[in-house]
Structure formats: C-alpha cells, structure tokens
Design an enzyme around this catalytic site. Structure first.
Site, PDB file in Angstrom:
ATOM      1  N   TYR A 112      52.364  36.584  60.225  1.00  0.00           N
ATOM      2  CA  TYR A 112      53.698  36.473  60.824  1.00  0.00           C
ATOM      3  C   TYR A 112      54.241  37.891  60.927  1.00  0.00           C
ATOM      4  O   TYR A 112      54.512  38.537  59.918  1.00  0.00           O
ATOM      5  CB  TYR A 112      54.605  35.616  59.950  1.00  0.00           C
ATOM      6  CG  TYR A 112      55.918  35.235  60.611  1.00  0.00           C
ATOM      7  CD1 TYR A 112      56.046  34.032  61.291  1.00  0.00           C
ATOM      8  CD2 TYR A 112      57.019  36.081  60.564  1.00  0.00           C
ATOM      9  CE1 TYR A 112      57.235  33.672  61.906  1.00  0.00           C
ATOM     10  CE2 TYR A 112      58.216  35.740  61.178  1.00  0.00           C
ATOM     11  CZ  TYR A 112      58.316  34.535  61.844  1.00  0.00           C
ATOM     12  OH  TYR A 112      59.501  34.187  62.468  1.00  0.00           O
ATOM     13  N   TYR A 134      59.151  25.585  57.919  1.00  0.00           N
ATOM     14  CA  TYR A 134      60.144  26.649  58.016  1.00  0.00           C
ATOM     15  C   TYR A 134      60.936  26.824  56.718  1.00  0.00           C
ATOM     16  O   TYR A 134      61.609  27.836  56.529  1.00  0.00           O
ATOM     17  CB  TYR A 134      61.118  26.362  59.154  1.00  0.00           C
ATOM     18  CG  TYR A 134      60.538  26.563  60.539  1.00  0.00           C
ATOM     19  CD1 TYR A 134      59.234  27.009  60.731  1.00  0.00           C
ATOM     20  CD2 TYR A 134      61.305  26.304  61.675  1.00  0.00           C
ATOM     21  CE1 TYR A 134      58.711  27.191  61.997  1.00  0.00           C
ATOM     22  CE2 TYR A 134      60.792  26.484  62.945  1.00  0.00           C
ATOM     23  CZ  TYR A 134      59.506  26.922  63.106  1.00  0.00           C
ATOM     24  OH  TYR A 134      58.991  27.113  64.372  1.00  0.00           O
TER      25      TYR A 134
END
Length: 393
Positions: free
Chosen positions: A264, A356
């Site tokens: 990420y 998330y």
C-alpha cells in the site's frame, strides 16, 4: 528540476505539426513505423454500399480529421475487427426491444448512437491501457460503463514523501549470512522472529513486524528474506465492478496462502496534515488515509492522488488480504512499509480485498475503527456482500 507549462494546442494540431516536421512523439502516437505509413488504431463505423463492406478507420498517430472509409479487403487487423463487432453486439444486446431495429439497420449503416458508443469504448480502452513497473503484468478493464481512468491520479511504485518527511532512510549495517535461515540475520538483530518460510510465505502472526535484508546485507538477491522489496509477483487486473462499488482489483493468477501480493503506497504526510485532509474527504465519504501507527502516530499514507494498484482494492468484512508492517532500508519505526499478504488460497479471477478497519493484528472487531490505519470518519454503508458483513465501513 524540470519545468513544464500547459499546451493550449489540441492533440490533433500537435500531430499535424509533428508530421509536417517529420518529428516522432510517443505521447501522440507518432512512431517511426507510422510516421510515413498508416497503422489502424481502431474501427469507428461500418457501412455497406453496392454490396461492398466499408469500415471507417482511425489511423494511429493521425488526427480524427484524417479518418477514412476503407474496404474490408484492405484491412489486415482481425483483432480490431473482432473488437469492433464485440462492442457492437454488446451495445445492441443491452437495448430495449423497441430499439432492436438498430441492429437490423446496422447491416447497411450504423445508427449514430451505436458508432458513437463504439468510438467511446475504443478511446476508453486506449486510455486504460497502461504498463506499470510491476513484476507481474497489470491490466485495466471496464466492461460495465464508459468510465475512463481516474482523473488527477498519479501511479507510483514507492512512497512519495511530502515536504519535511524523509521516507528513504539507509540501513547502517546488514547481515553477513551465508544462509539467512540459520545465520544471525536482520530479524534476529532487530529482536524479532524471521518472517518467512522456505517458500517465502509469511509465517508470523499479524501485528508482528517484518525485517527484510537490506542494501548493506551480504546475501544476494535470491535470499529468502527479500520478498516485499522485489515488488508484486502476480498479474493483477484493475476492473470496473458491476454493483456500483467503482473500481476493484482481481488476481489473474492463483495465489497461495500467506503469499505477498502488493504494497500500500501513497503520499506520506504528517498526522496533522492527514487530519486536515480527512475533514475535506468527509464530504465525499471516501478516503485513502492509512495511519503508519506501528509504534507512534506521526505519519499517514494518503493514496488519494498518488498510489499504486492498492488504491483500487475494495473493502471486505471477510477479506483475503492482511496488513503487515515491513522494514527494509529505512528502519525508522515511525515509517514502516505496508505490505498485503493473502490470508487464504485465492483463485484466479477472484477479487482482492482487505478490511479498512484492519489494524495489523488478529482483532478485527468493530471497536478497532478508532485505532485503525485506514481513517473512515463517516458511516458509509458497506456493500462487500460477506456473510459476516458489519453493515458499515
């Protein structure tokens, strides 16, 4: 430092100028191959005159004003013709019964709405066709609508440091192992467990850090403790989801359990700047802020404008990817790299997801949102479809 200014001329004008001056420009599609020759870029239209088939051709590197009608026998582009008819029948098949006459009329000439759609799909396909620095191949597809690539988004492969933040770092020492499995390797020096098995699969529990060998280590590139630094190993596809979740990412290859899939990455900013941007993002209900809170909460990764394939990965309450903190050359505990590993075997064609609210541990309860690296301030309805869906992001 390189400087640039916006050009007010259209691509067509620039193409005309380049051809007049015999200049090659890759950005405009003008190559040595088509500078003086014609290469079909896509098919725009179709008609039949006096029993003879003609196709309207867009030539690569030439403005649309130079499109020409060509008889079928002149075209040596079977793949583009196949794509043309695929788009044609997809459009017609989705029409209401009352408009089925468009298909009948297309035998002699296409309705304007049909040809416009085909051209838009061709342009979209070209806009989405981008090659990135990636060990596997990266594809983009949209079979759902005419949405093109995200605007104001820049693809990067490593952290982009904002002013005042140093993400590069440099390891002071490295290991001298002949065999990093048995030697006194980097994880041992850092006081942690060796993260991988002999197949380069993660074997530690979520929440524990990964210390890979660095640039000062004596071991070679084939060292089993060099995994994340080698980049994503699988061929992936960014695709348009059919259920209104925007873009998503699926794997084109089978992924084994506990395997590294992607990092990420994004722009690294201070937590203060993240708080300011977060308030702006609240109005849209979408944010890409990911806290780097392994030991402190000083920095955040924002992948809204700068990011890689992970920018497009959707949320799931029952994900197939798990977050791990990784340290390689930069050993600053405030700035770990964020790696996503598979939690189970993943089939080719399956969508990739992560939670998330994941905070780098095995605890994925709803209480984790306040400590979560992925800041989600608004209660957005979750559409992950998992059996254990929490209902909200």
């Amino acid at each position: 430092m390189a400087w640039c200014v916006p050009c007010l001329a259209s691509n067509e004008t620039l193409q005309e100028l380049c051809r007049k001056e015999l200049l090659i420009c890759k950005c405009l599609g003008i190559t040595r191959k088509n500078l003086n020759n014609y290469e079909v870029e896509y098919i725009c239209d179709h008609k039949v005159e006096k029993g003879k088939e003609y196709y309207l051709v867009k030539w690569k590197g030439w403005p649309e004003s130079h499109n020409t009608w060509e008889p079928k026998q002149n075209l040596k582009c079977s793949a583009l013709l196949k794509q043309f008819y695929s788009d044609l029948y997809k459009y017609v098949s989705e029409l209401k019964p009352g408009k089925a006459s468009l298909l009948k009329n297309s035998i002699k000439s296409l309705d304007r709405s049909v040809s416009d759609y085909i051209v838009k799909k061709a342009k979209q396909r070209i806009a989405l066709k981008r090659k990135k620095s990636h060990n596997g191949m990266l594809y983009v597809e949209n079979d759902v609508d005419l949405e093109g690539p995200p605007r104001d988004f820049y693809y990067i492969n490593d952290y982009k440091a904002s002013p005042g933040v140093n993400t590069l770092g440099e390891a002071i020492v490295g290991c001298e192992c002949a065999d990093c499995f048995t030697g006194k390797c980097c994880p041992t020096e850092a006081g942690v467990v060796f993260a991988y098995n002999e197949h380069r699969q993660i074997k530690i529990q979520p929440g524990r850090p990964i210390y890979e060998c660095n640039a000062r280590c004596k071991c070679g590139p084939d060292c089993p403790n060099r995994v994340v630094q080698k980049g994503p190993p699988y061929s992936l596809c960014i695709f348009r989801t059919p259920n209104g979740r925007g873009w998503g990412v699926k794997t084109l290859q089978k992924i084994k359990k506990h395997s590294f899939v992607m990092e990420y990455v994004g722009e690294v900013i201070t937590s203060e700047e993240a708080e300011r941007r977060g308030q702006q993002y609240d109005s849209t209900g979408i944010t890409y802020l990911f806290d780097l809170d392994y030991e402190s909460d000083e920095f955040t990764v924002d992948a809204a404008r700068y990011g890689n394939v992970s920018h497009f990965v959707n949320h799931s309450c029952d994900p197939n990817l798990q977050v791990f903190n990784v340290f390689i050359d930069n050993l600053d505990v405030r700035l770990p790299r964020i790696a996503l590993f598979s939690t189970r075997p993943i089939k080719a064609g399956e969508e990739l997801t992560f939670d998330y609210q994941m905070k780098g541990s095995a605890d994925l309860s709803t209480d984790s949102i306040e400590l979560s690296p992925a800041k989600k301030r608004v209660r957005t309805t979750c559409r992950c479809g998992a059996a254990i869906c929490r209902g909200y992001l």
